[in-house]
Write a protein that holds these residues in place. Structure first.
Motif, mmCIF file in Angstrom:
data_model
loop_
_atom_site.group_PDB
_atom_site.id
_atom_site.type_symbol
_atom_site.label_atom_id
_atom_site.label_comp_id
_atom_site.label_asym_id
_atom_site.label_seq_id
_atom_site.Cartn_x
_atom_site.Cartn_y
_atom_site.Cartn_z
ATOM 1 N N ILE A 387 43.059 28.366 48.056
ATOM 2 C CA ILE A 387 42.826 29.466 47.115
ATOM 3 C C ILE A 387 42.138 28.926 45.867
ATOM 4 O O ILE A 387 42.698 28.118 45.138
ATOM 5 C CB ILE A 387 44.155 30.139 46.726
ATOM 6 C CG1 ILE A 387 44.921 30.588 47.976
ATOM 7 C CG2 ILE A 387 43.895 31.335 45.808
ATOM 8 C CD1 ILE A 387 46.331 31.061 47.701
ATOM 9 N N VAL A 388 40.911 29.373 45.616
ATOM 10 C CA VAL A 388 40.144 28.853 44.488
ATOM 11 C C VAL A 388 40.142 29.806 43.289
ATOM 12 O O VAL A 388 39.832 29.395 42.171
ATOM 13 C CB VAL A 388 38.692 28.548 44.905
ATOM 14 C CG1 VAL A 388 38.662 27.447 45.959
ATOM 15 C CG2 VAL A 388 37.982 29.799 45.420
ATOM 16 N N TYR A 389 40.487 31.073 43.509
ATOM 17 C CA TYR A 389 40.490 32.029 42.400
ATOM 18 C C TYR A 389 41.332 33.230 42.792
ATOM 19 O O TYR A 389 41.292 33.679 43.950
ATOM 20 C CB TYR A 389 39.071 32.480 42.065
ATOM 21 C CG TYR A 389 38.963 33.470 40.917
ATOM 22 C CD1 TYR A 389 39.368 33.117 39.635
ATOM 23 C CD2 TYR A 389 38.459 34.753 41.122
ATOM 24 C CE1 TYR A 389 39.273 34.024 38.577
ATOM 25 C CE2 TYR A 389 38.350 35.657 40.076
ATOM 26 C CZ TYR A 389 38.758 35.280 38.806
ATOM 27 O OH TYR A 389 38.662 36.174 37.767
ATOM 28 N N SER A 390 42.122 33.736 41.854
ATOM 29 C CA SER A 390 42.964 34.900 42.107
ATOM 30 C C SER A 390 42.860 35.879 40.953
ATOM 31 O O SER A 390 42.702 35.488 39.798
ATOM 32 C CB SER A 390 44.435 34.469 42.280
ATOM 33 O OG SER A 390 44.603 33.660 43.422
ATOM 34 N N ARG A 391 42.984 37.163 41.297
ATOM 35 C CA ARG A 391 42.954 38.201 40.271
ATOM 36 C C ARG A 391 43.688 39.428 40.791
ATOM 37 O O ARG A 391 43.558 39.785 41.969
ATOM 38 C CB ARG A 391 41.517 38.543 39.906
ATOM 39 C CG ARG A 391 41.389 39.527 38.745
ATOM 40 C CD ARG A 391 39.926 39.683 38.359
ATOM 41 N NE ARG A 391 39.716 40.797 37.457
ATOM 42 C CZ ARG A 391 38.519 41.244 37.083
ATOM 43 N NH1 ARG A 391 37.427 40.628 37.525
ATOM 44 N NH2 ARG A 391 38.397 42.272 36.257
ATOM 45 N N ASP A 392 44.468 40.033 39.935
ATOM 46 C CA ASP A 392 45.268 41.190 40.321
ATOM 47 C C ASP A 392 44.611 42.485 39.861
ATOM 48 O O ASP A 392 44.141 42.584 38.728
ATOM 49 C CB ASP A 392 46.667 41.078 39.710
ATOM 50 C CG ASP A 392 47.505 42.307 39.999
ATOM 51 O OD1 ASP A 392 47.593 42.689 41.178
ATOM 52 O OD2 ASP A 392 48.062 42.896 39.047
ATOM 53 N N PHE A 393 44.578 43.484 40.751
ATOM 54 C CA PHE A 393 44.025 44.794 40.417
ATOM 55 C C PHE A 393 45.069 45.908 40.581
ATOM 56 O O PHE A 393 44.730 47.081 40.539
ATOM 57 C CB PHE A 393 42.813 45.106 41.304
ATOM 58 C CG PHE A 393 41.626 44.231 41.031
ATOM 59 C CD1 PHE A 393 40.644 44.615 40.140
ATOM 60 C CD2 PHE A 393 41.511 42.995 41.649
ATOM 61 C CE1 PHE A 393 39.554 43.793 39.875
ATOM 62 C CE2 PHE A 393 40.423 42.160 41.395
ATOM 63 C CZ PHE A 393 39.450 42.565 40.500
ATOM 64 N N THR A 394 46.333 45.529 40.767
ATOM 65 C CA THR A 394 47.368 46.534 41.007
ATOM 66 C C THR A 394 48.112 46.924 39.745
ATOM 67 O O THR A 394 48.788 47.944 39.714
ATOM 68 C CB THR A 394 48.411 46.013 42.013
ATOM 69 O OG1 THR A 394 49.179 44.966 41.411
ATOM 70 C CG2 THR A 394 47.734 45.494 43.279
ATOM 71 N N GLY A 395 48.047 46.093 38.706
ATOM 72 C CA GLY A 395 48.823 46.339 37.508
ATOM 73 C C GLY A 395 50.223 45.760 37.565
ATOM 74 O O GLY A 395 51.012 45.950 36.630
ATOM 75 N N GLU A 396 50.575 45.049 38.635
ATOM 76 C CA GLU A 396 51.917 44.488 38.752
ATOM 77 C C GLU A 396 52.042 43.105 38.125
ATOM 78 O O GLU A 396 53.126 42.530 38.101
ATOM 79 C CB GLU A 396 52.346 44.435 40.222
ATOM 80 C CG GLU A 396 52.630 45.795 40.800
ATOM 81 C CD GLU A 396 53.229 45.745 42.198
ATOM 82 O OE1 GLU A 396 53.890 46.713 42.583
ATOM 83 O OE2 GLU A 396 53.018 44.735 42.907
ATOM 84 N N GLY A 397 50.938 42.538 37.658
ATOM 85 C CA GLY A 397 51.027 41.296 36.904
ATOM 86 C C GLY A 397 51.240 40.046 37.717
ATOM 87 O O GLY A 397 51.716 39.040 37.187
ATOM 88 N N THR A 398 50.929 40.058 39.003
ATOM 89 C CA THR A 398 51.049 38.852 39.818
ATOM 90 C C THR A 398 49.960 38.848 40.878
ATOM 91 O O THR A 398 49.486 39.900 41.299
ATOM 92 C CB THR A 398 52.423 38.779 40.517
ATOM 93 O OG1 THR A 398 52.504 37.579 41.300
ATOM 94 C CG2 THR A 398 52.649 39.971 41.435
ATOM 95 N N THR A 399 49.555 37.650 41.294
ATOM 96 C CA THR A 399 48.606 37.519 42.399
ATOM 97 C C THR A 399 49.287 36.935 43.623
ATOM 98 O O THR A 399 48.635 36.610 44.610
ATOM 99 C CB THR A 399 47.412 36.631 41.991
ATOM 100 O OG1 THR A 399 47.908 35.367 41.515
ATOM 101 C CG2 THR A 399 46.584 37.289 40.913
ATOM 102 N N GLU A 400 50.621 36.787 43.538
ATOM 103 C CA GLU A 400 51.393 36.383 44.710
ATOM 104 C C GLU A 400 51.464 37.553 45.700
ATOM 105 O O GLU A 400 50.840 38.595 45.476
ATOM 106 C CB GLU A 400 52.790 35.929 44.283
ATOM 107 C CG GLU A 400 52.810 34.582 43.569
ATOM 108 C CD GLU A 400 52.454 33.411 44.485
ATOM 109 O OE1 GLU A 400 52.912 33.399 45.653
ATOM 110 O OE2 GLU A 400 51.724 32.517 44.042
#
Length: 845
Positions: A387-400
Motif C-alpha cells: 500500500i503506497v497511498y491511502s485516503r478516506d472518502f466515507t467520513g469515518e476517519g480511517t483508511t483501514e
C-alpha cells in the motif's frame, strides 16, 4: 447487505443541515458519550448542563484517553495548523479539504499534540473543543435561539481564560453569507474572534471557504487557510494537468431528458422530500455564473470533481427544473448508494505464464492499482509493503477496513500468502476507501475517489482501477456520471475493471438477463462476470456461476415524449474465477462477524494472517485487474483498448454458455502475456490502420493450463457485435488508440451494422449474432439470436423467454421500474458473497 433507502424525507432545512453535518460529526472522529465535553475551568456554580458540555466535544480529553492513537496523522498539515494557532495574529486556521474525514484527521492530530504537550508555549494547557452542530441546530429552531445558544457557548469560553479553542466544521455553517438563518450568528462570532474572546479552528472545502469567508473583507483578515498536501501535489503536476485538460471532452454526448428517471419519479411522488442529494454534470465546475445561480436557488455545493465536470449538490426539490433548464448544465441525477459486490494462480494461467521464458519476474511491479472499496488493512501480512497511498472518502476517519471486503479484494490483486496469492504480487496498491464500515457508500464519494485517481495517476503510476462495487444501472451510460468518469479515466490511459454484479438469478428465476450494474454498463470498462472452477485447476469443467449478472445492459434514456431508449450493450466482457475463492481477511472484520463460517481454518484473524472465503463478481474483477497489471509490466505501452482486446482475444470460451453470460470467455493470463509481449511499443495516433501490430509472427491461438489445451476465443465484443479474424492481432486497428471505443469500428447505416474502414482493416469480420459457445471458439458456437434484436427498443424476443436459455422476464421487471429504481433499494449481495454456488470449494492449504 441490508436494503437502504436512497433518499429519506427530511423535515425542514435545519434537519437536513444537521444530518449532513452529522456525516462528519458521527462517522468521523466520533467520541463516545463519556468523552463528550467536560468543561475545564468551569465556574463552581456552573450547571451540569452547561452550553459547552451540551454542544461540544472535548477532543483534547479524548486524545488524553488515547482515542486517536490508531489514526494516521497528517503531520505536515497538523504542524501548519499548530503554527497558525500559536501565532500572535491571524491565528485562526481553516483546514481546507473536500473530505470531512481528512479534516478530522488534522483536528485529532492537533488535539493529540496538545494533550502530549508537544506544542509551542502559547498552546500549552489549551483545550480543543469541537462544536456538535447537529445538537446545536436541533435546539435552534429560530435565529434568536441560535444566537442565544452561541452566546451561551461564547460566555463559557471567555470564562476559561482563553484556554479553549473552538472547532467549527464546516465553518460556513455559522460564519459568512451562507451561514444558518442568513448569518444570524456570524457577526457575533466574528467580533468575539476579533476581540480575542475566542480562538477558532475552522474547517471547510476550499470553494466554500473562498465564497463565504475569504471573499468577506471583515472575515478574511481573521483566518489562515491550511491546504491539504494532496491538493498542493495535484496543482504542481503541470504535465499531468495538461494531459487531463486534453481528455476533458468526452466524445459521448448527453442524450434525452436532463433529469434522471428515478429523480423525476422521486420529485413527482406524493411524499417528495423538500431537499435531495444529487450529482450535477456541467461544462465548467468553476463557473462563477453557475455558482451564483445555484446559490440563488438555495443549492449547497458539497463537493466538486473538476476532472469530470461534476458537482455533488444538496438542493431544494423545487429547484430541479430550474437547474436542468440552464444551458450550463448537462445532467442531474440522484446521489445513489453504492454497495460492494462480492488455487487462483494455477487456474487463471498465472503459473503457466511464469513458466514461459522471460516471464519469471512478471508480477505487476511498479504498476499502480487503485482499489476503490471498503479500505485495505495495513495489518494484513499478505499485503505488507504493497500500500503506497491511502485516503478516506466515507467520513469515518480511517483508511483501514472494518468491513473486510476491500482487503479481500486487494489480496486478489497483490496478496502474498501461499496458494492464496494475488495475480500481481509486485503491484503498488492505492487505497481509496469509498465503502463504510457497513459496506455501503455514495455515488458522490465514489466520484470523488475517481477524481483523486485522475489527479494522482502520475504520482503513483496508477494504470489500473478496480471497482468491485456498483449501483443499479438506471441512466444510459451516455448520461450516467459514474460511467462518464470511467470514460475520462480510460481516455487518459487508465484501465478500469468493474464487477458485473451478482444479480443473475432470484428466488423465482434461475436465470435473469439485463442486470449488469453501473459502472459495468460503461462500454470502455472491462466488465467482469464470475466463473466457477469447481475447486479444480483444470478448466474443462469451468462454467459461469448462476448469480453472475448477465447482459444486455438495460440502462436507458428518455426522449421528450417519455419513450425509453435502452442501451442494450453486450456485457460482460469476460469472466474470471469467483466462486468460493480464498483470500486475505482483515483483522476482526464485520463480514466474518456476520458470517463466521467464511473463516478458513481454525486460526483467528487478529495476527493479520487470517484467510476467508468469498464469492461474487467482486472477487473476479480484481483477479482481472491483477492480470492487467502484469500485462502492463510486460508491455507498458499498451493502451486500455489494446489491453481489453488482448484479454478478450485470448480468453477461453466456456462450453454451453452464451455471449450475454460469459462475454468472450474466461481469463487466460498465459495467452494474454504471450500476445502482449509481441505488440509493438512504438504505436501512436499517427499509426496507420492496417499497419503491422506485432514485432513477429502471431502466436499459436492456444494455451495449456493444468494439462488442458484449449483454443482462444480469437474475437472481441463491440457494443452489439462479435468481431473476429486474425487481423485483430496482426494489424493495427484505429480503435486501439486513446479517446475511442473498440466499438467505434462499427457504424449503424440504414439500420444495418457495417465496419468502418477508417477504424478497422478489411480482415476484421463483424458478426450480427449473439452466440452459444461449444467450448472451442465463440465464433464456432450456435447462433442464439440476432444482434438486430438488441438494437430495437422495446420487447426482446418474446418478452418472456430468451429462446430456451432461461427466463428474460418482462422489461418492467428487467430494469426494475418502480421497484429497484423508485424505492432506492439496492440488491443485497452479501448472501451470495457468503454462500456462492453450492459446489466444491477452492481447496484449503
Amino acid at each position: 447487505m441490508s436494503r437502504e433507502k436512497r433518499v429519506r424525507t427530511r423535515l425542514g432545512w435545519r434537519w437536513l443541515t444537521a444530518l449532513g453535518l452529522a456525516l462528519s460529526l458521527l462517522t468521523g472522529i466520533v467520541v463516545s458519550d463519556s468523552a463528550k465535553a467536560q468543561n475545564i475551568a468551569k465556574p463552581a456554580n456552573a450547571s451540569a448542563t452547561s452550553a459547552l458540555s451540551k454542544y461540544a466535544w472535548d477532543l483534547t480529553a479524548a486524545a488524553e484517553r488515547g482515542r486517536f492513537d490508531s489514526l494516521t496523522e497528517r503531520r505536515e498539515e497538523t504542524n501548519r495548523a499548530i503554527e497558525i494557532l500559536s501565532s500572535p495574529h491571524k491565528n485562526n486556521p481553516v483546514v481546507l479539504s473536500d473530505s470531512p474525514a481528512v479534516r478530522d484527521l488534522v483536528a485529532s492530530g492537533v488535539a493529540r499534540r496538545i494533550a502530549k504537550g508537544d506544542v509551542p508555549e502559547a498552546l500549552q494547557g489549551k483545550r480543543l473543543f469541537k462544536l456538535n452542530l447537529e445538537a446545536l441546530f436541533h435546539d435552534s429552531k429560530t435565529a434568536g435561539e441560535l444566537v442565544n445558544n452561541i452566546s451561551a457557548i461564547l460566555s463559557e469560553v471567555s470564562q476559561s481564560d482563553s484556554k479553549i479553542i473552538l472547532l467549527v466544521d464546516p465553518l460556513q455553517s455559522l460564519m459568512g453569507p451562507s451561514a444558518a438563518f442568513d448569518g444570524a450568528a456570524s457577526a457575533m462570532l466574528r467580533d468575539a474572534i476579533k476581540n480575542g474572546d475566542v480562538q477558532c479552528f475552522g474547517a471547510s472545502t476550499d470553494i466554500a471557504f473562498q465564497e463565504n469567508v475569504a471573499s468577506d473583507e471583515s472575515l478574511a483578515p481573521l483566518f489562515a487557510g491550511v491546504q491539504m498536501q494532496e491538493v498542493a501535489d495535484a496543482s504542481q503536476q503541470t504535465e499531468d494537468s495538461a494531459q487531463a485538460n486534453a481528455t476533458k471532452t468526452n466524445a459521448e454526448k448527453f442524450v434525452g431528458d436532463k433529469v434522471s428517471a428515478d429523480l423525476r419519479e422521486l420529485v413527482d411522488s406524493r411524499n417528495a422530500p423538500a431537499r435531495v442529494k444529487a450529482i450535477l454534470q456541467v461544462n465548467d465546475t468553476n463557473s462563477q455564473a453557475l455558482r451564483a445561480r445555484l446559490a440563488e436557488y438555495g443549492v449547497n455545493v458539497e463537493a466538486q470533481m473538476p476532472q469530470f465536470g461534476t458537482l455533488a449538490l444538496d438542493l431544494p426539490t423545487k429547484a430541479i427544473e430550474k437547474i436542468a433548464n440552464s444551458s450550463s448544465t448537462n445532467y442531474l441525477s440522484l446521489d445513489r448508494p453504492i454497495n460492494g459486490l462480492g488455487h487462483v494462480e494455477e487456474t487463471t494461467g498465472d503459473e503457466a505464464m511464469l513458466a514461459q521464458p522471460g516471464n519469471s519476474l512478471l508480477d505487476g511491479s511498479a504498476i499502480g492499482v487503485a482499489i476503490l472499496d471498503s479500505g485495505v488493512s495495513t495489518k494484513q501480512k499478505s499485503l505488507a509493503g504493497r500500500i503506497v497511498y491511502s485516503r478516506d472518502f466515507t467520513g469515518e476517519g480511517t483508511t483501514e477496513d472494518p468491513y473486510g471486503h476491500g482487503t479481500f479484494v486487494a489480496s486478489m490483486v497483490a496478496g502474498k500468502h501461499g496458494s492464496y496469492g494475488g495475480i500481481a504480487t509486485g503491484a503498488n496498491l492505492v487505497n481509496f476507501r469509498v465503502l463504510n464500515s457497513q459496506g455501503t457508500g455514495t455515488l458522490s464519494a465514489l466520484l470523488g475517489a475517481l477524481d483523486a485517481v485522475m489527479s494522482n495517476r502520475t504520482t503513483y503510476n496508477i494504470r489500473v482501477v478496480n471497482m468491485s462495487l456498483g449501483t443499479t444501472a438506471v441512466d444510459s451510460y451516455k448520461n450516467d456520471p459514474l460511467c462518464r468518469a470511467v470514460r475520462r479515466l480510460v481516455d487518459a490511459g487508465i484501465v478500469v475493471v468493474a464487477a458485473a454484479g451478482n444479480d443473475g438469478k432470484d428466488l423465482l428465476h434461475p436465470k435473469l438477463y439485463g442486470r449488469i450494474h453501473s459502472p459495468g454498463n460503461e462500454p470502455s470498462a472491462i466488465t467482469v462476470g464470475a466463473s466457477n472452477t469447481f475447486g479444480t485447476d483444470a478448466r474443462h469443467d469451468d462454467g459461469v456461476t448462476t448469480y453472475s449478472s448477465r447482459g444486455p445492459t438495460r440502462s436507458y434514456w428518455k426522449d421528450l415524449k417519455g419513450v425509453k431508449h435502452y442501451d442494450n450493450l453486450l456485457k460482460p466482457d469476460m469472466v474470471a474465477p469467483g466462486n468460493k475463492i480464498i483470500g486475505a481477511a482483515a483483522p476482526g472484520n464485520a463480514l466474518l462477524q456476520l458470517n463466521p463460517g467464511l473463516l478458513v481454518g481454525n486460526a483467528t484473524t487478529a495476527n493479520g494472517k487470517g484467510n476467508m472465503r468469498l464469492s461474487g463478481t467482486s472477487v473476479s474483477a480484481p483477479i482481472v485487474a491483477g492480470a492487467v497489471a502484469v500485462l502492463l509490466e510486460a508491455n507498458p505501452s499498451l493502451s486500455p483498448n489494446l489491453v481489453k482486446m488482448i484479454l478478450m482475444y485470448t480468453a477461453q470460451p466456456l462450453a454451453k454458455f452464451n455471449t450475454l453470460e460469459q462475454g468472450a470467455g474466461e481469463l487466460n493470463l498465459e495467452g494474454a502475456v504471450r500476445l502482449a509481449k509481441l505488440v509493438r511499443t512504438d504505436l501512436s495516433s499517427s499509426t496507420r490502420v492496417g499497419s503491422p501490430l506485432l514485432t513477429s509472427a502471431p502466436p499459436t491461438p492456444q494455451s495449456t493450463i493444468a494439462g488442458q489445451t484449449f483454443s482462444w476465443s480469437q474475437g472481441v465484443l463491440f457494443k452489439y457485435d462479435w468481431a473476429k479474424g486474425p487481423e485483430l492481432v496482426t494489424r493495427y486497428q484505429g480503435v486501439y488508440g486513446l479517446g475511442v471505443l473498440l466499438s467505434d469500428g462499427v457504424l449503424l447505416s440504414d439500420g444495418v451494422l457495417v465496419a468502418d474502414t477508417k477504424q478497422l482493416s478489411s480482415g476484421v469480420l463483424v458478426s450480427d449474432n449473439i452466440m452459444l459457445s461449444n467450448g472451442i471458439t465463440m465464433g464456432d458456437g450456435v447462433v442464439l439470436m440476432s444482434n438486430g434484436v438488441l438494437l430495437a427498443d422495446g420487447v426482446l424476443v418474446s418478452d418472456g423467454v430468451l429462446i430456451a436459455d432461461g427466463v428474460l422476464v418482462s422489461d418492467g421487471v428487467l430494469v426494475a421500474d418502480g421497484v429497484l429504481v423508485s424505492d432506492g433499494v439496492l440488491v443485497a449481495d452479501s448472501s451470495r458473497e457468503a454462500t456462492g454456488d453450492n459446489t466444491i470449494c477452492m481447496p484449503e492449504e
